[in-house]
Design an enzyme around this catalytic site. Structure first.
Site, PDB file in Angstrom:
ATOM      1  N   TRP A 144     -24.781   3.724 -27.474  1.00 48.52           N
ATOM      2  CA  TRP A 144     -25.860   4.368 -26.724  1.00 48.52           C
ATOM      3  C   TRP A 144     -27.102   4.546 -27.592  1.00 48.52           C
ATOM      4  O   TRP A 144     -28.231   4.445 -27.112  1.00 48.52           O
ATOM      5  CB  TRP A 144     -25.385   5.733 -26.206  1.00 48.52           C
ATOM      6  CG  TRP A 144     -26.478   6.527 -25.558  1.00 48.52           C
ATOM      7  CD1 TRP A 144     -26.958   6.400 -24.281  1.00 48.52           C
ATOM      8  CD2 TRP A 144     -27.227   7.593 -26.153  1.00 48.52           C
ATOM      9  NE1 TRP A 144     -27.963   7.308 -24.051  1.00 48.52           N
ATOM     10  CE2 TRP A 144     -28.147   8.060 -25.175  1.00 48.52           C
ATOM     11  CE3 TRP A 144     -27.212   8.210 -27.401  1.00 48.52           C
ATOM     12  CZ2 TRP A 144     -29.036   9.105 -25.433  1.00 48.52           C
ATOM     13  CZ3 TRP A 144     -28.096   9.251 -27.652  1.00 48.52           C
ATOM     14  CH2 TRP A 144     -28.992   9.691 -26.669  1.00 48.52           C
ATOM     15  N   HIS A 145     -26.910   4.765 -28.884  1.00 49.57           N
ATOM     16  CA  HIS A 145     -28.051   4.993 -29.764  1.00 49.57           C
ATOM     17  C   HIS A 145     -28.868   3.724 -29.986  1.00 49.57           C
ATOM     18  O   HIS A 145     -30.075   3.820 -30.259  1.00 49.57           O
ATOM     19  CB  HIS A 145     -27.576   5.535 -31.117  1.00 49.57           C
ATOM     20  CG  HIS A 145     -27.281   7.001 -31.098  1.00 49.57           C
ATOM     21  ND1 HIS A 145     -26.056   7.506 -30.724  1.00 49.57           N
ATOM     22  CD2 HIS A 145     -28.049   8.080 -31.405  1.00 49.57           C
ATOM     23  CE1 HIS A 145     -26.089   8.828 -30.811  1.00 49.57           C
ATOM     24  NE2 HIS A 145     -27.278   9.199 -31.216  1.00 49.57           N
ATOM     25  N   GLY A 146     -28.265   2.574 -29.919  1.00 47.86           N
ATOM     26  CA  GLY A 146     -29.023   1.360 -30.164  1.00 47.86           C
ATOM     27  C   GLY A 146     -28.221   0.118 -29.857  1.00 47.86           C
ATOM     28  O   GLY A 146     -26.983   0.118 -29.965  1.00 47.86           O
TER      29      GLY A 146
END
Length: 459
Positions: free
Chosen positions: A320-322
């Site tokens: 989700w972060h990248g």
């Protein structure tokens, strides 16, 4: 329009706040509509192209929620969640998945390089939270304007904190009233403290960290001291940048009479990895727990299933972060650490707090290298550099960096948090004067320097 810009601090914010006060006096019922308008104007300053996307996502999710309430058909919620994830996938992960498919023999796909709508990761999670809570009965369907404010409220749309429907909707249901003097004072204090953390510590640390990672990404091995500078500098750069943003978001919300949840609680004082995730990005931890870990089985199906659920939850949290394997690896490392911690506790083992703090901080700081590095090769270069086993040698690091790092360490591990400090300020003139002086220093700094983006705005 960044929070740490003169345009926001001297023009947008005063105008929005005075307009809010005027609306509360003349037509209190229009308060929510006014805040929605202000929020869309704020978002439009970043990129007008994505204002229709934000508006359409709000309208379609609200209509789908209404259809579910009228029909009771759970597939509608599942379809809505899938549609939100598909939208996020198109803008954020299309090239990532295309690269994966090109690994198959004979498959060739182009890279699209789509522009990234700011805040899409956060407002996608907000849509999913609302639909999930609506289905489970944890919230009720609300009017379109209330829902639009829940998604688009300008202090938190870019980088959170994530808000549950039950945390905001009861506040909107109350009779609109001007925020109390105490709320305004605390809001201003949080805003100033958050700004100070970013412009006086986070951004300056970035000037020592970012060039090293840029050189490493270009193939230059760091010296040993540069590697330590990169690792430790980013550990505190990220904290002061992101927690500073959260302080500002909470403070801005209080200025408009809305309370947002706390998102940081001195995470670098944690004595275990579980303790860390109870203190770092708290609202994301709650989301991952309630909407991934528990649906994966949580602690209800035996220890092996629980360990696997922790690992899968954190790996997906990393993704989700990248859109990159380094983020997945970062999340997987944290999932593995949480699983080992669980096994340690189940075995009845304990550890002195000092040792627990040292191990936790070392693990978190080392894992941040994967989070920051643009590739595994760059991360490996930093890790090898930490040992000094490179031809680059020991090297040197500026004295100013170590002085700034010492201040950051002291504030993060010993000093009061902005959240507690804003609650503990006495209602005395000298306290207000100190906050005002700090604000003046911030404005001078903001006006003098190039204003850096918030790190989490990239996610």
């Amino acid at each position: 329009m960044l929070f740490n810009s003169l345009v926001f601090l001297l023009i947008f914010l005063p105008a929005a706040w005075l307009g809010h006060a005027a609306v509360l006096r003349a037509a209190p019922r229009l308060r929510t509509a006014y805040l929605v308008l202000v929020s869309f104007v704020f978002y439009g300053f970043f990129d007008l192209r994505f204002v229709p996307l934000l508006g359409a996502s709000i309208l379609l999710n609200w209509l789908l929620a209404g259809a579910f309430v009228r029909s009771g058909r759970k597939p509608l919620v599942a379809a809505g969640i899938a549609a939100n994830l598909l939208l996020l996938g198109i803008f954020k992960y299309l090239d990532f998945f295309a690269d994966l498919l090109t690994l198959l023999p004979g498959v060739t796909l182009p890279r699209y390089g789509l522009a990234f709508p700011l805040g899409i990761s956060f407002f996608t999670f907000q849509h999913i939270t609302y639909l999930s809570d609506l289905q489970s009965g944890r919230t009720a369907h609300v009017g379109l304007l209330d829902y639009a404010l829940y998604i688009a409220f300008f202090p938190r749309i870019i980088a959170g904190p994530l808000v549950r429907p039950a945390e905001l909707f009861p506040q909107l249901a109350e009779r609109p009233a001007p925020p109390s003097p105490e709320s305004v004072a605390r809001g201003l204090a949080l805003l100033v403290f958050g700004l100070s953390k970013k412009v006086f510590i986070g951004d300056p640390l970035g000037t020592y960290v970012d060039p090293i990672y840029a050189r490493v990404a270009a193939g230059t091995d760091p010296t040993m001291l540069e590697a330590w500078q990169a690792m430790l500098g980013y550990t505190f750069q990220l904290y002061f940048d992101f927690s500073g943003y959260t302080d500002m978001a909470l403070g801005l919300a209080l200025l408009f009479g809305i309370v947002l949840p706390q998102n940081f609680d001195a995470p670098y004082r944690s004595v275990s990895i579980q303790d860390f995730w109870r203190r770092w990005h708290i609202t994301l931890s709650f989301f991952l727990r309630d909407y991934l870990y528990i649906p994966f089985g949580g602690n209800r199906h035996g220890l092996p299933r629980q360990v696997l659920a922790l690992f899968a939850t954190m790996a997906l949290g990393g993704l989700w972060h990248g859109a990159g394997w380094t983020f997945v690896a970062w999340g997987a490392l944290h999932g593995a650490a949480l699983g080992l911690h669980l096994l340690w506790r189940k075995a009845g083992r304990s550890m002195p707090k000092a040792a627990g703090w040292a191990l936790t901080f070392a693990f978190v700081a080392l894992a941040w290298v994967l989070f920051r590095a643009p590739s595994f090769e760059a991360a490996t270069a930093v890790y090898v550099g930490l040992t000094g086993l490179t031809a680059a040698g020991i090297g040197s690091a500026p004295l100013e960096f170590w002085q700034l790092l010492a201040l950051a360490v002291a504030l993060a591990t010993l000093g009061p948090t902005a959240w507690k400090l804003s609650r503990g300020l006495p209602p005395l003139r000298w306290a207000g004067a100190l906050v005002a002086l700090l604000l003046a220093a911030v404005l001078l700094k903001v006006g003098d320097d190039t204003n850096a983006d918030f790190i989490y705005a990239q996610f």
